[in-house]
Design a protein around this motif. Structure first.
Motif, PDB file in Angstrom:
ATOM      1  N   TYR A   1      40.950  29.230  34.233  1.00  0.00           N
ATOM      2  CA  TYR A   1      40.976  28.014  35.034  1.00  0.00           C
ATOM      3  C   TYR A   1      41.465  26.781  34.276  1.00  0.00           C
ATOM      4  O   TYR A   1      41.541  25.697  34.859  1.00  0.00           O
ATOM      5  CB  TYR A   1      39.598  27.743  35.629  1.00  0.00           C
ATOM      6  CG  TYR A   1      39.331  28.544  36.881  1.00  0.00           C
ATOM      7  CD1 TYR A   1      39.674  28.050  38.140  1.00  0.00           C
ATOM      8  CD2 TYR A   1      38.756  29.807  36.811  1.00  0.00           C
ATOM      9  CE1 TYR A   1      39.453  28.779  39.293  1.00  0.00           C
ATOM     10  CE2 TYR A   1      38.522  30.557  37.962  1.00  0.00           C
ATOM     11  CZ  TYR A   1      38.877  30.033  39.201  1.00  0.00           C
ATOM     12  OH  TYR A   1      38.660  30.772  40.336  1.00  0.00           O
TER      13      TYR A   1
ATOM     14  N   LEU B   1      44.655  27.655  40.246  1.00  0.00           N
ATOM     15  CA  LEU B   1      43.906  26.409  40.203  1.00  0.00           C
ATOM     16  C   LEU B   1      43.589  25.987  38.774  1.00  0.00           C
ATOM     17  O   LEU B   1      43.252  26.815  37.924  1.00  0.00           O
ATOM     18  CB  LEU B   1      42.600  26.559  40.993  1.00  0.00           C
ATOM     19  CG  LEU B   1      42.777  26.762  42.501  1.00  0.00           C
ATOM     20  CD1 LEU B   1      41.487  27.268  43.117  1.00  0.00           C
ATOM     21  CD2 LEU B   1      43.230  25.466  43.166  1.00  0.00           C
TER      22      LEU B   1
ATOM     23  N   GLN C   1      41.145  23.475  36.517  1.00  0.00           N
ATOM     24  CA  GLN C   1      39.953  22.640  36.517  1.00  0.00           C
ATOM     25  C   GLN C   1      40.255  21.310  35.830  1.00  0.00           C
ATOM     26  O   GLN C   1      40.690  21.281  34.678  1.00  0.00           O
ATOM     27  CB  GLN C   1      38.815  23.340  35.770  1.00  0.00           C
ATOM     28  CG  GLN C   1      37.571  22.500  35.555  1.00  0.00           C
ATOM     29  CD  GLN C   1      36.925  22.063  36.857  1.00  0.00           C
ATOM     30  OE1 GLN C   1      36.544  22.887  37.671  1.00  0.00           O
ATOM     31  NE2 GLN C   1      36.807  20.748  37.049  1.00  0.00           N
TER      32      GLN C   1
ATOM     33  N   TYR D   1      35.679  26.431  33.196  1.00  0.00           N
ATOM     34  CA  TYR D   1      35.397  27.258  34.373  1.00  0.00           C
ATOM     35  C   TYR D   1      35.009  26.339  35.516  1.00  0.00           C
ATOM     36  O   TYR D   1      34.515  25.227  35.302  1.00  0.00           O
ATOM     37  CB  TYR D   1      34.259  28.228  34.040  1.00  0.00           C
ATOM     38  CG  TYR D   1      34.060  29.359  35.036  1.00  0.00           C
ATOM     39  CD1 TYR D   1      35.116  30.163  35.439  1.00  0.00           C
ATOM     40  CD2 TYR D   1      32.789  29.621  35.557  1.00  0.00           C
ATOM     41  CE1 TYR D   1      34.925  31.210  36.332  1.00  0.00           C
ATOM     42  CE2 TYR D   1      32.583  30.672  36.449  1.00  0.00           C
ATOM     43  CZ  TYR D   1      33.654  31.460  36.831  1.00  0.00           C
ATOM     44  OH  TYR D   1      33.459  32.487  37.717  1.00  0.00           O
ATOM     45  N   TYR D   2      35.214  26.799  36.737  1.00  0.00           N
ATOM     46  CA  TYR D   2      34.983  25.921  37.882  1.00  0.00           C
ATOM     47  C   TYR D   2      33.523  25.564  38.089  1.00  0.00           C
ATOM     48  O   TYR D   2      33.217  24.592  38.775  1.00  0.00           O
ATOM     49  CB  TYR D   2      35.592  26.505  39.155  1.00  0.00           C
ATOM     50  CG  TYR D   2      35.041  27.837  39.618  1.00  0.00           C
ATOM     51  CD1 TYR D   2      33.864  27.924  40.354  1.00  0.00           C
ATOM     52  CD2 TYR D   2      35.722  29.018  39.356  1.00  0.00           C
ATOM     53  CE1 TYR D   2      33.372  29.136  40.799  1.00  0.00           C
ATOM     54  CE2 TYR D   2      35.254  30.246  39.803  1.00  0.00           C
ATOM     55  CZ  TYR D   2      34.076  30.295  40.525  1.00  0.00           C
ATOM     56  OH  TYR D   2      33.596  31.517  40.957  1.00  0.00           O
TER      57      TYR D   2
ATOM     58  N   LEU E   1      39.273  20.876  41.450  1.00  0.00           N
ATOM     59  CA  LEU E   1      40.326  21.806  41.069  1.00  0.00           C
ATOM     60  C   LEU E   1      41.604  21.370  41.764  1.00  0.00           C
ATOM     61  O   LEU E   1      41.568  20.843  42.875  1.00  0.00           O
ATOM     62  CB  LEU E   1      39.974  23.227  41.515  1.00  0.00           C
ATOM     63  CG  LEU E   1      38.720  23.860  40.918  1.00  0.00           C
ATOM     64  CD1 LEU E   1      38.236  25.012  41.805  1.00  0.00           C
ATOM     65  CD2 LEU E   1      38.992  24.365  39.510  1.00  0.00           C
TER      66      LEU E   1
ATOM     67  N   VAL F   1      34.350  27.452  45.187  1.00  0.00           N
ATOM     68  CA  VAL F   1      35.702  27.017  44.841  1.00  0.00           C
ATOM     69  C   VAL F   1      36.330  26.180  45.946  1.00  0.00           C
ATOM     70  O   VAL F   1      36.870  25.098  45.690  1.00  0.00           O
ATOM     71  CB  VAL F   1      36.591  28.236  44.514  1.00  0.00           C
ATOM     72  CG1 VAL F   1      38.056  27.815  44.388  1.00  0.00           C
ATOM     73  CG2 VAL F   1      36.127  28.899  43.231  1.00  0.00           C
TER      74      VAL F   1
ATOM     75  N   LYS G   1      35.790  22.490  46.195  1.00  0.00           N
ATOM     76  CA  LYS G   1      36.168  21.687  45.034  1.00  0.00           C
ATOM     77  C   LYS G   1      37.657  21.366  44.984  1.00  0.00           C
ATOM     78  O   LYS G   1      38.091  20.585  44.127  1.00  0.00           O
ATOM     79  CB  LYS G   1      35.802  22.420  43.737  1.00  0.00           C
ATOM     80  CG  LYS G   1      34.323  22.489  43.425  1.00  0.00           C
ATOM     81  CD  LYS G   1      34.106  22.939  41.992  1.00  0.00           C
ATOM     82  CE  LYS G   1      34.663  21.943  41.003  1.00  0.00           C
ATOM     83  NZ  LYS G   1      34.403  22.308  39.596  1.00  0.00           N
TER      84      LYS G   1
END
Length: 365
Positions: free
Chosen positions: A46, A74, A76, A90-91, A98, A165, A168
């Motif tokens: 990410y 995507l 982050q 990481y998300y 994102l 996800v 975001k």
């Protein structure tokens, strides 16, 4: 530079054309070699960091003859006002949004083309760097194909509804009812691209009376694209998206519909495997479904930039109770042959589309 680019494309087409003859697709028997072909593998994470295809080949060894090759669409965002010096990778590491990172497709293509030709044959690259809520997304896919002829064979994994996800994503989430998605799937069908599609089969923590909300929308979308090969990732499950009460019935509803014979499922992700191998009952029920529809399932790992072979093969090992319950024919189809059939077919169709739609200097005539 132009002449060198055209020459390179011609070499790519010649090499891949020779490698493209399918076994199952052409009526020949599938040669079951290795443990599995990996239908779901991320080269980058990410924050667009990861491993090279050469490193992936080291991890795969001889146990995995072929694998898809894609990044994560995507990125982050690192918002200093939220996490300070801590850089999220990481998300779930940050509340920052994102956003879609289209350069991932160029990274995949150039990394793939850096391999010797014999090693390229073991990968099936996928286009992911598009926003499925954008009516221009299909144009992005076309542009990637014409920029990197002889490379890509599919699109995805891309997500519509995905736990944690979707909410975001900068600009808002994608939707199953958005015509942008239809435009993407239409174009994929025209070209012959395999589609890997992530969509939660139910809403997280859903109530039984609402279980069909996402499923009915997804089924409507799939029904509109009978000429597009679509792999529904993880059978619609996730970290908190547990199997709904009618999960296997939902899958059966698609698998038994002759108008949806172009729809497949992968059983990737250790978060999904834990539901399948939870106990003898879940193993037996899943095995029964796969034995009755052996040509409609694929095995993928869903590992992100793996470097440790032991971890990489841990998902395959988790499924040992399932392999033991499958017929030898079904086991070979799920682990090896279905992948080979779908992606060998895509190699032929996409290369033919490129030859018909690209200038002669790019395709080599």
């Amino acid at each position: 530079m132009r002449r060198r680019s055209g020459s390179c494309a011609a070499v790519v087409f010649a090499a891949l054309g020779a490698l493209a003859a399918p076994s199952a697709a052409s009526g020949q028997s599938c040669a079951v070699k290795g443990d599995f072909n990996d239908s779901h593998l991320h080269m980058t994470n990410y924050i667009q960091e990861g491993v090279t295809p050469a490193k992936l080949l080291e991890v795969m060894g001889e146990r995995v003859p072929r694998a898809v090759l894609f990044g994560i669409p995507l990125q982050q965002q690192w918002s200093y006002t939220l996490t300070g010096e801590f850089a999220p990778t990481y998300y779930l590491d940050s509340d920052a949004p994102l956003y879609y990172y289209s350069f991932t497709d160029a990274v995949i293509a150039t990394s793939y083309l850096a391999l010797p030709q014999a090693q390229r044959a073991r990968f099936d690259p996928m286009i992911t760097g598009f926003n499925p809520a954008d009516m221009y997304a299909a144009d992005h896919i076309r542009r990637v194909l014409t920029t990197f002829p002889g490379v890509f064979e599919g699109i995805g994994e891309f997500s519509i509804h995905k736990e944690f996800v979707s909410s975001k994503i900068a600009g808002g989430p994608a939707s199953l009812t958005d015509p942008a998605l239809d435009r993407i799937l239409d174009f994929a069908g025209q070209v012959g691209l395999v589609v890997i599609f992530h969509n939660d089969i139910v809403m997280p923590f859903t109530k039984r009376q609402n279980e069909r909300a996402y499923f009915d929308q997804a089924k409507a979308v799939l029904s509109r694209h009978p000429n597009t090969v679509i792999i529904w990732a993880h059978t619609g499950l996730g970290r908190v998206v547990q199997p709904p009460s009618q999960h296997l019935q939902f899958l059966e509803e698609i698998l038994s519909d002759p108008k949806l014979k172009n729809i497949y499922f992968d059983i990737s992700w250790d978060e999904v495997a834990k539901y399948i191998v939870r106990d003898d009952r879940t193993v037996a029920a899943t095995a029964d479904l796969l034995n009755r529809h052996p040509d409609r399932f694929l095995l993928g790992t869903d590992w992100v930039a793996p470097t440790d072979p032991a971890k990489y093969f841990s998902l395959y090992d988790m499924y040992k109770p399932l392999w033991a319950k499958l017929t030898p024919e079904a086991s070979g189809d799920v682990r090896i042959c279905n992948y080979q059939r779908l992606f060998d077919g895509a190699r032929i169709k996409v290369r033919a589309w490129e030859r018909a739609n690209l200038p002669a200097q790019k395709t080599g005539g």
